[in-house]
Scaffold this motif. Structure first.
Motif, PDB file in Angstrom:
ATOM      1  N   VAL A 127      17.269 -62.494 -31.249  1.00 27.52           N
ATOM      2  CA  VAL A 127      17.514 -63.745 -30.535  1.00 27.52           C
ATOM      3  C   VAL A 127      16.592 -63.839 -29.317  1.00 27.52           C
ATOM      4  N   ASN A 128      16.365 -62.711 -28.649  1.00 31.64           N
ATOM      5  CA  ASN A 128      15.463 -62.634 -27.508  1.00 31.64           C
ATOM      6  C   ASN A 128      14.065 -63.095 -27.895  1.00 31.64           C
ATOM      7  N   TYR A 129      13.533 -62.525 -28.982  1.00 31.57           N
ATOM      8  CA  TYR A 129      12.187 -62.893 -29.433  1.00 31.57           C
ATOM      9  C   TYR A 129      12.119 -64.362 -29.823  1.00 31.57           C
ATOM     10  N   PHE A 227      13.860 -62.227 -16.443  1.00 32.51           N
ATOM     11  CA  PHE A 227      12.587 -62.400 -17.145  1.00 32.51           C
ATOM     12  C   PHE A 227      11.891 -61.054 -17.300  1.00 32.51           C
ATOM     13  N   GLN A 228      11.860 -60.258 -16.239  1.00 30.01           N
ATOM     14  CA  GLN A 228      11.206 -58.953 -16.318  1.00 30.01           C
ATOM     15  C   GLN A 228      11.996 -57.987 -17.206  1.00 30.01           C
ATOM     16  N   LEU A 229      13.316 -58.041 -17.112  1.00 28.22           N
ATOM     17  CA  LEU A 229      14.142 -57.210 -18.003  1.00 28.22           C
ATOM     18  C   LEU A 229      13.987 -57.619 -19.461  1.00 28.22           C
ATOM     19  N   GLY A 230      13.567 -58.862 -19.685  1.00 26.19           N
ATOM     20  CA  GLY A 230      13.381 -59.347 -21.041  1.00 26.19           C
ATOM     21  C   GLY A 230      12.325 -58.582 -21.819  1.00 26.19           C
ATOM     22  N   TRP A 231      11.428 -57.896 -21.090  1.00 25.08           N
ATOM     23  CA  TRP A 231      10.428 -57.058 -21.764  1.00 25.08           C
ATOM     24  C   TRP A 231      11.041 -55.751 -22.267  1.00 25.08           C
ATOM     25  N   ALA A 232      12.166 -55.341 -21.702  1.00 24.94           N
ATOM     26  CA  ALA A 232      12.690 -53.991 -21.943  1.00 24.94           C
ATOM     27  C   ALA A 232      12.899 -53.642 -23.414  1.00 24.94           C
ATOM     28  N   PRO A 233      13.402 -54.562 -24.264  1.00 27.94           N
ATOM     29  CA  PRO A 233      13.661 -54.163 -25.657  1.00 27.94           C
ATOM     30  C   PRO A 233      12.412 -53.845 -26.466  1.00 27.94           C
ATOM     31  N   TYR A 234      11.225 -54.174 -25.925  1.00 29.08           N
ATOM     32  CA  TYR A 234      10.030 -53.885 -26.715  1.00 29.08           C
ATOM     33  C   TYR A 234       8.859 -53.372 -25.896  1.00 29.08           C
ATOM     34  N   VAL A 235       9.078 -53.043 -24.626  1.00 20.22           N
ATOM     35  CA  VAL A 235       7.961 -52.628 -23.789  1.00 20.22           C
ATOM     36  C   VAL A 235       7.321 -51.330 -24.289  1.00 20.22           C
ATOM     37  N   SER A 236       8.116 -50.379 -24.783  1.00 26.27           N
ATOM     38  CA  SER A 236       7.527 -49.114 -25.234  1.00 26.27           C
ATOM     39  C   SER A 236       6.849 -49.232 -26.594  1.00 26.27           C
ATOM     40  N   ASN A 366      12.913 -77.190 -19.579  1.00 25.47           N
ATOM     41  CA  ASN A 366      13.506 -76.512 -18.422  1.00 25.47           C
ATOM     42  C   ASN A 366      14.937 -76.069 -18.706  1.00 25.47           C
ATOM     43  N   TRP A 367      15.724 -76.956 -19.294  1.00 22.54           N
ATOM     44  CA  TRP A 367      17.116 -76.627 -19.608  1.00 22.54           C
ATOM     45  C   TRP A 367      17.178 -75.491 -20.632  1.00 22.54           C
ATOM     46  N   PHE A 368      16.403 -75.614 -21.700  1.00 24.09           N
ATOM     47  CA  PHE A 368      16.425 -74.607 -22.763  1.00 24.09           C
ATOM     48  C   PHE A 368      15.974 -73.252 -22.234  1.00 24.09           C
ATOM     49  N   TYR A 369      14.859 -73.233 -21.540  1.00 28.59           N
ATOM     50  CA  TYR A 369      14.276 -71.971 -21.087  1.00 28.59           C
ATOM     51  C   TYR A 369      15.170 -71.287 -20.062  1.00 28.59           C
ATOM     52  N   ALA A 370      15.712 -72.049 -19.119  1.00 29.19           N
ATOM     53  CA  ALA A 370      16.573 -71.456 -18.096  1.00 29.19           C
ATOM     54  C   ALA A 370      17.779 -70.771 -18.722  1.00 29.19           C
ATOM     55  N   ASN A 371      18.403 -71.418 -19.691  1.00 27.46           N
ATOM     56  CA  ASN A 371      19.586 -70.829 -20.320  1.00 27.46           C
ATOM     57  C   ASN A 371      19.234 -69.647 -21.214  1.00 27.46           C
ATOM     58  N   VAL A 372      18.090 -69.712 -21.900  1.00 29.47           N
ATOM     59  CA  VAL A 372      17.653 -68.585 -22.732  1.00 29.47           C
ATOM     60  C   VAL A 372      17.488 -67.334 -21.883  1.00 29.47           C
ATOM     61  N   VAL A 373      16.774 -67.461 -20.777  1.00 30.71           N
ATOM     62  CA  VAL A 373      16.504 -66.295 -19.934  1.00 30.71           C
ATOM     63  C   VAL A 373      17.798 -65.726 -19.361  1.00 30.71           C
ATOM     64  N   VAL A 374      18.652 -66.579 -18.820  1.00 29.00           N
ATOM     65  CA  VAL A 374      19.868 -66.110 -18.162  1.00 29.00           C
ATOM     66  C   VAL A 374      20.832 -65.464 -19.157  1.00 29.00           C
ATOM     67  N   ILE A 375      21.074 -66.100 -20.298  1.00 24.67           N
ATOM     68  CA  ILE A 375      22.014 -65.550 -21.271  1.00 24.67           C
ATOM     69  C   ILE A 375      21.507 -64.230 -21.832  1.00 24.67           C
ATOM     70  N   LEU A 376      20.209 -64.163 -22.138  1.00 23.88           N
ATOM     71  CA  LEU A 376      19.653 -62.910 -22.655  1.00 23.88           C
ATOM     72  C   LEU A 376      19.680 -61.811 -21.598  1.00 23.88           C
ATOM     73  N   THR A 377      19.539 -62.181 -20.349  1.00 25.97           N
ATOM     74  CA  THR A 377      19.662 -61.187 -19.277  1.00 25.97           C
ATOM     75  C   THR A 377      21.031 -60.532 -19.316  1.00 25.97           C
ATOM     76  N   TYR A 378      22.078 -61.336 -19.432  1.00 27.32           N
ATOM     77  CA  TYR A 378      23.426 -60.779 -19.490  1.00 27.32           C
ATOM     78  C   TYR A 378      23.604 -59.864 -20.701  1.00 27.32           C
ATOM     79  N   LEU A 379      23.026 -60.235 -21.833  1.00 25.18           N
ATOM     80  CA  LEU A 379      23.183 -59.436 -23.040  1.00 25.18           C
ATOM     81  C   LEU A 379      22.471 -58.088 -22.957  1.00 25.18           C
TER      82      LEU A 379
END
Length: 491
Positions: A127-129, A227-236, A366-379
């Motif tokens: 879902v993140n990707y 946004f920065q944590l969003g890299w975590a699932p695939y940074v390595s 703006n609406w879509f992107y803001a909610n995508v980032v925030v919800i994925l951050t919580y997950l």
């Protein structure tokens, strides 16, 4: 190499051994990268994570932050702190790559189990990707429309075709493309920044701090950190071909500093440009207006430059989404890591993202992107805590690689420790969550709408996992690690 090591290495098709040309289409997907194929310098991570934010999506992140209601000065302050905080965790994930030689999400199996990782963490990762790549698709379509007057959907298809080619060639090409882009991007970004700050357009008093609103400040902080944590699932995934004798601290710093600095740069630039743009302007339109104030026509160059950066990150998202799809399928039915399966899954990403982007439309970006980032951050907050605690404090970088690919192995099908700690972390965070226009947790509401969820989920999930892990038979696992002979202890 021991017999176990030979097994973990997996089978390589004829002609695809260690001597193959590194600019060929990548063969590996979710399998372990043999020591004989490790290559590259740790400094190459600098280009990946510096250019990684210098694109239209990174710029749009800054545009969205200013829309959250804080003054420009307080938005910038929250952006700097959020980027420094979120990148800290992401960079420690990057340090796992050289030590393990595995994609990031496969390494979640020891914490969540062979099946458990697939139905919890990996689904969220997919879902993140899809979410981030849909945002990229909306921006790329808008940029291509601005540059070439083609329909947005056609602009996305053209952009995605280029990104798909890079993703298909894989790891080495992704590194090479970002290396080539680094210095041209520094020059163009410097000129765009000069235009935004000194070419006029900013309203009088825009840098006045105004009253400090903690709720709005934390909205920006969580958004940027997320946004920065969003890299975590695939940074390595982009450090896993490096040699295992590279110290953890080197991988950390070559990830942390480039990502944090470029993130702060482009986020702040987006906020500044947004402050001078007409209300309702899309990120692409705001960028063109700001750049054209310096020299008429420079807006086209600015958009084209950040579009090229966006193509690079679209390739990374398609590549990572492909690995995640393969990982999920492999958890239920063994998958041989071939070029064909990578091509098929990359194609699925392209079609899925294009369909969603066409449905959402750039007007709702703006609406879509803001909610995508925030919800994925919580997950991903509880996951990042569990994964890092397991790697650095519980198992200390020592895993039995063969068992990670064994559905009946020592890591089990359902890792109750990881899954329970994850669910507890989510439950503890929920009362503190603020999703503007959708949900405000009762504790957050009582605290005036201030979102402290990040500071709850991390210690709860990580602390509980550390407690649960006290029952693991680590001595036996370390004996198996030594017998397998694949991994070096982290430095």
């Amino acid at each position: 190499m021991t017999e176990a090591a030979q097994d973990a290495r997996g089978s390589l098709p004829a002609g695809e051994g260690p001597g193959r040309h590194r600019r060929d289409i990548e063969q590996h997907s979710i399998d372990w990268v043999p020591l004989s194929e490790r290559h590259g310098r740790v400094s190459s991570l600098g280009a990946i994570w510096f250019v990684g934010s210098l694109n239209l999506t990174g710029f749009a992140t800054g545009v969205v932050t200013l829309s959250m209601g804080a003054s420009l000065l307080w938005t910038v302050a929250a952006t700097v702190l959020g980027s420094l905080f979120g990148t800290f965790f992401m960079a420690f994930h990057s340090a796992q790559g050289p030590q393990l030689g595995l994609p990031q999400l496969v390494q979640s199996r020891p914490q969540f189990g062979y099946i458990g990782a697939a139905v919890t963490v990996w689904v969220f990762a997919l879902v993140n990707y899809i979410g981030y790549n849909t945002s990229d698709a909306l921006l790329s379509g808008d940029a291509m429309n601005t540059l070439f007057s083609v329909p947005n959907w056609l602009g996305y298809v053209a952009s995605a075709a280029i990104a798909t080619a890079i993703a298909l060639f894989g790891y080495d090409w992704i590194h090479a493309v970002n290396k080539w882009l680094t210095w041209p991007f520094v020059v163009i970004m410097a000129v765009i920044s000069g235009a935004a700050l000194f070419a006029g357009g900013l309203p009088a008093g825009v840098w006045d701090p105004g009253p400090f609103d903690l709720a709005r400040f934390m909205l920006v902080f969580i958004f940027v950190a997320g946004f920065q944590l969003g890299w975590a699932p695939y940074v390595s995934d982009y450090s896993r071909y490096l040699r295992p004798d590279i110290p953890v601290r080197n991988t950390f710093w070559w990830t942390y500093l480039p990502s944090a600095v470029s993130g702060i740069w482009v986020f702040v630039l987006g906020a500044v440009v947004s402050a001078a743009a007409p209300a309702g302007a899309t990120p692409v339109a705001a960028l063109r207006l700001a750049a054209d104030r310096l020299v008429t026509g420079f807006g086209v160059i600015a958009i084209a430059t950040l579009l090229v950066g966006l193509l690079s990150i679209m390739a990374i998202n398609q590549y990572g989404g492909s690995l995640t799809m393969i990982s999920i399928v492999d958890s239920f039915r063994p998958v041989r890591p071939t070029r064909t399966i990578r091509a098929v899954t990359i194609g699925l990403m392209l079609v899925t993202v294009g369909t969603i982007a066409n449905f959402v439309g750039v007007e709702q970006f703006n609406w879509f992107y803001a909610n995508v980032v925030v919800i994925l951050t919580y997950l991903f907050i509880p996951w990042t805590a569990i994964n890092l605690v397991d790697y650095f404090f519980v198992r200390k970088g020592q895993y039995v690689v063969r068992e990670i690919f064994n559905p009946h192995g020592i890591y089990g099908r359902w890792g109750w420790r990881g899954n329970l700690a994850y669910l507890a972390g989510l439950a503890a965070m929920t009362p503190f969550v603020v999703i503007v226009g959708l949900y405000t947790g009762p504790v957050a509401a009582a605290l005036g709408g201030v979102d402290y969820s990040l500071f709850v989920g991390l210690p709860v999930a990580g602390g509980l996992y550390l407690l649960f892990a006290r029952g693991l038979d680590l001595a036996e696992e370390h004996r198996m690690v030594q017998q397998e002979g694949l991994l070096n202890p982290p430095h």
